[in-house]
Design a protein around this motif. Structure first.
Motif, mmCIF file in Angstrom:
data_model
loop_
_atom_site.group_PDB
_atom_site.id
_atom_site.type_symbol
_atom_site.label_atom_id
_atom_site.label_comp_id
_atom_site.label_asym_id
_atom_site.label_seq_id
_atom_site.Cartn_x
_atom_site.Cartn_y
_atom_site.Cartn_z
ATOM 1 N N GLY A 86 5.010 4.009 -5.635
ATOM 2 C CA GLY A 86 5.226 2.461 -5.500
ATOM 3 C C GLY A 86 3.941 1.682 -5.607
ATOM 4 N N VAL A 88 0.890 -0.843 -4.729
ATOM 5 C CA VAL A 88 0.341 -1.220 -3.979
ATOM 6 C C VAL A 88 -0.903 -2.207 -4.138
ATOM 7 C CG1 VAL A 88 -1.131 -0.483 -1.781
ATOM 8 C CG2 VAL A 88 0.930 0.819 -2.436
ATOM 9 N N GLY A 89 -0.763 -3.411 -3.957
ATOM 10 C CA GLY A 89 -1.917 -4.385 -4.276
ATOM 11 C C GLY A 89 -2.815 -4.669 -3.153
ATOM 12 N N GLY A 122 0.730 -2.923 -8.715
ATOM 13 C CA GLY A 122 0.999 -4.226 -8.237
ATOM 14 C C GLY A 122 0.236 -5.332 -8.625
ATOM 15 N N THR A 147 4.293 -4.407 -11.801
ATOM 16 C CA THR A 147 5.454 -5.207 -10.862
ATOM 17 C C THR A 147 4.782 -6.584 -10.880
ATOM 18 O OG1 THR A 147 5.719 -3.171 -9.706
ATOM 19 C CG2 THR A 147 6.558 -5.203 -8.646
ATOM 20 N N LYS A 149 4.643 -10.403 -9.624
ATOM 21 C CA LYS A 149 5.185 -11.305 -8.387
ATOM 22 C C LYS A 149 6.042 -12.328 -9.009
ATOM 23 C CE LYS A 149 2.704 -9.426 -4.847
ATOM 24 N NZ LYS A 149 3.422 -8.449 -4.841
ATOM 25 N N ASP A 174 8.853 -7.877 -7.949
ATOM 26 C CA ASP A 174 9.075 -7.561 -6.202
ATOM 27 C C ASP A 174 9.498 -9.189 -5.815
ATOM 28 O OD1 ASP A 174 6.339 -8.303 -6.864
ATOM 29 O OD2 ASP A 174 5.766 -7.837 -4.759
ATOM 30 N N GLY A 237 8.635 -2.144 2.798
ATOM 31 C CA GLY A 237 8.016 -1.610 3.897
ATOM 32 C C GLY A 237 7.813 -2.345 5.255
ATOM 33 N N ARG A 271 9.047 10.470 2.652
ATOM 34 C CA ARG A 271 7.866 11.192 2.939
ATOM 35 C C ARG A 271 7.666 12.613 2.181
ATOM 36 N NH1 ARG A 271 6.634 6.519 2.622
ATOM 37 N NH2 ARG A 271 5.579 5.469 4.181
ATOM 38 N N ALA A 290 5.155 4.595 -1.633
ATOM 39 C CA ALA A 290 3.883 3.766 -2.008
ATOM 40 C C ALA A 290 2.740 4.136 -0.826
ATOM 41 C CB ALA A 290 4.415 2.400 -1.660
ATOM 42 N N ARG A 291 2.908 3.879 0.280
ATOM 43 C CA ARG A 291 1.753 4.244 1.278
ATOM 44 C C ARG A 291 1.125 5.661 0.913
ATOM 45 N NH1 ARG A 291 5.173 1.146 4.313
ATOM 46 N NH2 ARG A 291 4.365 -0.733 5.433
ATOM 47 N N PRO A 292 1.847 6.603 0.875
ATOM 48 C CA PRO A 292 1.168 7.849 0.777
ATOM 49 C C PRO A 292 0.022 8.218 -0.459
ATOM 50 C CG PRO A 292 3.296 8.034 1.659
ATOM 51 C CD PRO A 292 3.133 6.826 1.410
HETATM 52 C C1 LIG Z 1 -0.826 -2.400 1.638
HETATM 53 C C2 LIG Z 1 0.510 -2.766 0.899
HETATM 54 C C3 LIG Z 1 0.489 -3.505 -0.536
HETATM 55 C C4 LIG Z 1 1.663 -3.637 -1.222
HETATM 56 N N1 LIG Z 1 1.591 -4.181 -2.221
HETATM 57 C C5 LIG Z 1 2.956 -4.327 -3.092
HETATM 58 C C6 LIG Z 1 2.785 -4.974 -4.278
HETATM 59 O O1 LIG Z 1 1.752 -5.437 -4.829
HETATM 60 N N2 LIG Z 1 3.910 -4.982 -4.968
HETATM 61 C C7 LIG Z 1 5.155 -4.628 -4.373
HETATM 62 O O2 LIG Z 1 6.211 -4.603 -5.015
HETATM 63 N N3 LIG Z 1 5.165 -3.853 -3.227
HETATM 64 C C8 LIG Z 1 3.873 -3.605 -2.585
HETATM 65 N N4 LIG Z 1 3.886 -3.098 -1.422
HETATM 66 C C9 LIG Z 1 5.307 -2.465 -1.088
HETATM 67 C C10 LIG Z 1 5.577 -0.939 -1.393
HETATM 68 O O3 LIG Z 1 5.689 -1.105 -2.736
HETATM 69 C C11 LIG Z 1 6.767 -0.394 -0.839
HETATM 70 O O4 LIG Z 1 7.843 -1.169 -1.095
HETATM 71 C C12 LIG Z 1 6.569 -0.073 0.662
HETATM 72 O O5 LIG Z 1 5.400 0.133 1.181
HETATM 73 C C13 LIG Z 1 7.571 0.764 1.179
HETATM 74 O O6 LIG Z 1 7.450 2.035 0.621
HETATM 75 P P1 LIG Z 1 6.643 3.204 1.592
HETATM 76 O O7 LIG Z 1 7.131 3.268 2.951
HETATM 77 O O8 LIG Z 1 6.663 4.358 0.773
HETATM 78 O O9 LIG Z 1 5.102 2.497 1.886
HETATM 79 C C14 LIG Z 1 2.911 -2.865 -0.547
HETATM 80 C C15 LIG Z 1 2.665 -2.202 0.635
HETATM 81 C C16 LIG Z 1 1.779 -2.034 1.017
HETATM 82 C C17 LIG Z 1 1.586 -1.021 2.426
#
Ligand SMILES: Cc1cc2nc3c(=O)[nH]c(=O)nc-3n(C[C@H](O)[C@H](O)[C@H](O)COP(=O)(O)O)c2cc1C
Length: 341
Positions: A86, A88-89, A122, A147, A149, A174, A237, A271, A290-292
């Motif tokens: 996923g 992560v920005g 991201g 992805t 914004k 997103d 998340g 997970r 995403a996070r993992p």
């Molecule tokens: C630090 C952080 C930054 C994120 N940045 C983005 C982003 O730039 N674009 C996006 O669509 N989602 C972003 N997300 C959301 C994740 O893509 C994902 O939807 C969300 O974390 C749930 O998945 P997870 O539980 O596996 O982490 C971010 C999440 C985290 C924790």
């Protein structure tokens, strides 16, 4: 390296905001934002994770003794398993400055491709984030999903020109990012969109368009009507609005409403390979985690990604074989049950 060792190694490489827990369940980070936590009470991420744990899988080994096939084909590409990293920005802000978005994506995109999956990337305020991500996707045969914004049309077009140059096989937006503070009050305005505004943006894209951040049947129908090829059932998340239900809770009703018309991805607290199996049994076509993946890269770069994807595949395959599903299409809703204990 073993996956547990990768997670442990990440601990020494991260800033203080992520504890690189053995299971990333949202508890230790709570509401730390900046940081990997969730908005307000911080319960959104925990709720996402726990909803998958409240589902059990139904074992049935009186089935044909064949090896389960975990491959999945989406938008003309075949992947080793129905999993995407996923987006992560701003990783330096949230996880510590060992990496920034450029160096993170430079590892993530080829590592995912090598592991047989693909990464979403991201976006942020800095133009370099999208420029570098699309450059890395271009260097990896378009195997990645930028992805964008929910900017206005002009900024979308600037970013989409980079997507086109990268030959990315799909693009995402997103739409729920309108809940992030940095998108509020900017000029030109960004954030929430009407169905007609989204439709105009989607019509400008010549690759499958994925709308990320859908949590209601109403929203899913609007995304479908606007021309989305897929949605990601996601509450970001728990980072964009407090008090939201878990993504696993709303997934079945969304699948019921639009599952025949478009591809459905889901994320939030997934997970393990068993969680992936449960998501597919609820009707998803694929999942995002995403996070993992951040922990895997901070812990062991490409090797961390490979080890994690191998683990996910082996867990998914084991669950499929033990529950009588020989391929992804044979995973059905009767293979899981809600816990009553
Ligand atoms: C630090 C952080 C930054 C994120 N940045 C983005 C982003 O730039 N674009 C996006 O669509 N989602 C972003 N997300 C959301 C994740 O893509 C994902 O939807 C969300 O974390 C749930 O998945 P997870 O539980 O596996 O982490 C971010 C999440 C985290 C924790």
């Amino acid at each position: 390296m073993k996956d547990e060792e990768v997670i442990q190694a990440a601990r020494g490489n991260m800033g203080p905001l992520c504890k690189s827990c053995p299971v990333c369940n949202g508890k230790a980070c709570g509401n730390t934002m900046p940081g990997p936590g969730a908005k307000g009470s911080g319960l959104g991420a925990i709720r996402n994770y726990e909803a998958w744990q409240k589902l059990y899988v139904n074992m049935d080994t009186l089935t044909e003794n064949v090896e389960a096939d975990t491959t999945c084909t989406l938008f003309g590409k075949t992947f080793r398993l129905p999993v995407f990293a996923g987006p992560v920005g701003h990783v330096d802000l949230h996880y510590g400055d060992k990496y920034d978005d450029v160096s993170y994506n430079d590892i993530l995109i080829p590592a995912c491709k090598e592991a047989g999956i693909a990464a979403f990337t991201g976006d942020g305020m800095k133009p370099l984030t999208m420029e570098a991500a699309t450059q890395a996707i271009a260097e990896n045969d378009g195997i990645g999903i930028p992805t964008i914004k929910p900017w206005g049309k002009e900024t979308f077009l600037e970013k989409f020109a980079l997507v086109q140059k990268s030959h990315a096989f799909a693009v995402a937006m997103d739409v729920d990012a309108s809940g992030l503070p940095f998108l509020k009050g900017i000029v030109p305005p960004a954030g929430r969109k009407t169905e007609a505004e989204l439709k105009e943006i989607i019509s400008l894209a010549d690759v499958p368009f994925i709308v990320k951040g859908i949590m209601t049947v109403k929203g899913a129908i609007k995304a479908r009507n606007a021309g989305a090829a897929a949605i990601v059932v996601s509450n970001h998340g728990g980072r964009v609005l407090d008090g939201v239900p878990a993504s696993a809770t709303v997934l079945p009703e969304i699948v019921e409403a639009v599952g025949k018309d478009m591809k459905i991805f889901v994320d939030g607290g997934i997970r393990s390979g068993t969680d992936i199996f449960k998501a597919l049994a609820l009707g998803a076509d694929a999942v995002l985690i995403a996070r993992p993946f951040v922990n895997r890269i901070y812990g062991a770069q490409e090797e961390g990604v490979q080890v994690y994807v191998d683990r996910l595949q082996s867990e998914l395959k084991d669950t499929m074989e033990m529950c009588g599903a020989k391929d992804l299409a044979s995973i059905t809703s009767d293979m899981i049950r809600k816990s009553t204990d």
